[in-house]
Design a protein around this motif. Sequence first.
Motif, short mmCIF file in Angstrom:
data_model
loop_
_atom_site.label_atom_id
_atom_site.label_comp_id
_atom_site.label_asym_id
_atom_site.label_seq_id
_atom_site.Cartn_x
_atom_site.Cartn_y
_atom_site.Cartn_z
N PRO A 2 0.82 -1.21 0.00
CA PRO A 2 0.00 0.00 0.00
C PRO A 2 0.85 1.27 0.00
N HIS A 3 0.47 2.20 -0.82
CA HIS A 3 1.26 3.42 -1.00
C HIS A 3 0.35 4.54 -1.48
N GLU A 4 0.89 5.75 -1.49
CA GLU A 4 0.21 6.86 -2.14
C GLU A 4 0.99 7.18 -3.41
N ASP A 5 0.32 7.74 -4.39
CA ASP A 5 1.04 8.00 -5.63
C ASP A 5 1.88 9.28 -5.56
N GLY A 6 1.66 10.08 -4.54
CA GLY A 6 2.56 11.20 -4.28
C GLY A 6 2.17 12.47 -5.02
N ALA A 14 -4.63 7.48 -13.90
CA ALA A 14 -5.54 6.51 -14.54
C ALA A 14 -4.78 5.21 -14.77
N THR A 15 -5.44 4.09 -14.48
CA THR A 15 -4.78 2.79 -14.60
C THR A 15 -5.65 1.85 -15.41
N LEU A 16 -5.10 1.37 -16.52
CA LEU A 16 -5.79 0.42 -17.39
C LEU A 16 -5.32 -0.99 -17.03
N VAL A 23 -7.79 -7.40 -7.31
CA VAL A 23 -8.51 -6.55 -6.36
C VAL A 23 -7.51 -5.54 -5.79
N ILE A 24 -7.89 -4.27 -5.81
CA ILE A 24 -7.05 -3.23 -5.22
C ILE A 24 -7.75 -2.73 -3.95
N ASN A 25 -6.96 -2.59 -2.89
CA ASN A 25 -7.49 -2.21 -1.58
C ASN A 25 -7.12 -0.77 -1.25
N LEU A 61 -12.78 -4.27 -7.53
CA LEU A 61 -12.40 -5.37 -8.42
C LEU A 61 -11.99 -4.73 -9.75
N LEU A 62 -10.75 -4.97 -10.15
CA LEU A 62 -10.27 -4.44 -11.44
C LEU A 62 -10.41 -5.54 -12.46
N GLN A 63 -11.39 -5.40 -13.32
CA GLN A 63 -11.64 -6.41 -14.34
C GLN A 63 -10.73 -6.19 -15.54
N LEU A 79 -4.33 5.27 1.02
CA LEU A 79 -3.26 4.48 0.40
C LEU A 79 -3.95 3.41 -0.43
N HIS A 80 -3.28 2.94 -1.47
CA HIS A 80 -3.86 1.84 -2.24
C HIS A 80 -2.80 0.77 -2.45
N GLY A 81 -3.25 -0.47 -2.58
CA GLY A 81 -2.30 -1.56 -2.77
C GLY A 81 -2.99 -2.84 -3.19
N ILE A 82 -2.23 -3.70 -3.83
CA ILE A 82 -2.72 -5.00 -4.31
C ILE A 82 -1.98 -6.08 -3.53
N ASP A 83 -2.72 -6.94 -2.82
CA ASP A 83 -2.09 -8.01 -2.06
C ASP A 83 -1.38 -9.00 -2.99
N THR A 113 -1.68 -13.82 -15.46
CA THR A 113 -0.80 -12.68 -15.74
C THR A 113 -1.63 -11.42 -15.97
N ARG A 114 -1.22 -10.35 -15.34
CA ARG A 114 -1.92 -9.08 -15.49
C ARG A 114 -0.92 -8.01 -15.92
N LEU A 115 -1.39 -7.18 -16.86
CA LEU A 115 -0.59 -6.04 -17.30
C LEU A 115 -1.35 -4.78 -16.89
N SER A 116 -0.68 -3.88 -16.19
CA SER A 116 -1.33 -2.65 -15.78
C SER A 116 -0.58 -1.47 -16.39
N LEU A 117 -1.32 -0.63 -17.10
CA LEU A 117 -0.73 0.55 -17.73
C LEU A 117 -1.21 1.77 -16.96
N THR A 118 -0.28 2.51 -16.39
CA THR A 118 -0.64 3.65 -15.56
C THR A 118 -0.33 4.94 -16.31
N ILE A 119 -1.32 5.80 -16.39
CA ILE A 119 -1.19 7.05 -17.15
C ILE A 119 -1.15 8.20 -16.14
N ARG A 120 -0.02 8.93 -16.16
CA ARG A 120 0.16 10.02 -15.20
C ARG A 120 0.55 11.28 -15.96
N TYR A 121 0.07 12.39 -15.48
CA TYR A 121 0.42 13.68 -16.07
C TYR A 121 1.43 14.34 -15.14
O1 AKG Z 1 -1.22 -2.36 -10.72
C1 AKG Z 1 -2.02 -1.45 -10.47
O2 AKG Z 1 -3.11 -1.38 -10.99
C2 AKG Z 1 -1.65 -0.39 -9.46
C3 AKG Z 1 -0.36 0.25 -9.77
C4 AKG Z 1 -0.06 1.40 -8.85
O3 AKG Z 1 -0.64 1.56 -7.81
C5 AKG Z 1 0.97 2.34 -9.24
O4 AKG Z 1 1.59 2.18 -10.30
O5 AKG Z 1 1.19 3.32 -8.51
#
Ligand code: AKG
Length: 134
Positions: A2-6, A14-16, A23-25, A61-63, A79-83, A113-121
């Motif tokens: 668990p963390h904050e994105d800062g 945004a996270t695809l 599941v994100i907590n 639940l992240l589908q 804070l958010h995090g994935i166990d 397997t999961r791929l997460s794409l995070t979009i940050r400005y």
């Molecule tokens: O994998 C995810 O969806 C979360 C990723 C995340 O929290 C991050 O990149 O800061």
Amino acid sequence: MPHEDGPAFYPTVATLSLGSYTVINYYPKNWIPSDRQQVADYMAEPGRTVYRPREPSFSLLLQPRSLVITSKEAYTSYLHGIDEVQKDTIDEKVVNLGSCTGVKVGDNLERTTRLSLTIRYVPKAIQARFLIGK
Ligand SMILES: O=C(O)CCC(=O)C(=O)O
Ligand SMILES: [Fe+2]
């Protein structure tokens, strides 16, 4: 973990999600336990000083092919995090089940397997030429 994105990415991330379910907590940030029982129920990750309750306030639940947009209080107050688990058991803390077809409380979802794409400005990024010289 668990963390904050800062502050660098505030106010929106945004996270695809592609591939597996997960599941994100979400845990309250700057949480102060109010009694002895709560003290027993909170923790910090090893080597970290950010304390939080052991149990999340809520989860999503992240589908596959879903987009989660973190902003406002979800950004600033949690804070958010994935166990790190092989499967997720869906419980009452998952607040977006109404938007997820075919999933109900009590279901066990095996992770693949999961791929997460995070979009940050990041408007104040340092330009690379300053880092590598002339
Ligand atoms: O994998 C995810 O969806 C979360 C990723 C995340 O929290 C991050 O990149 O800061
Ligand atoms: Fe994050």
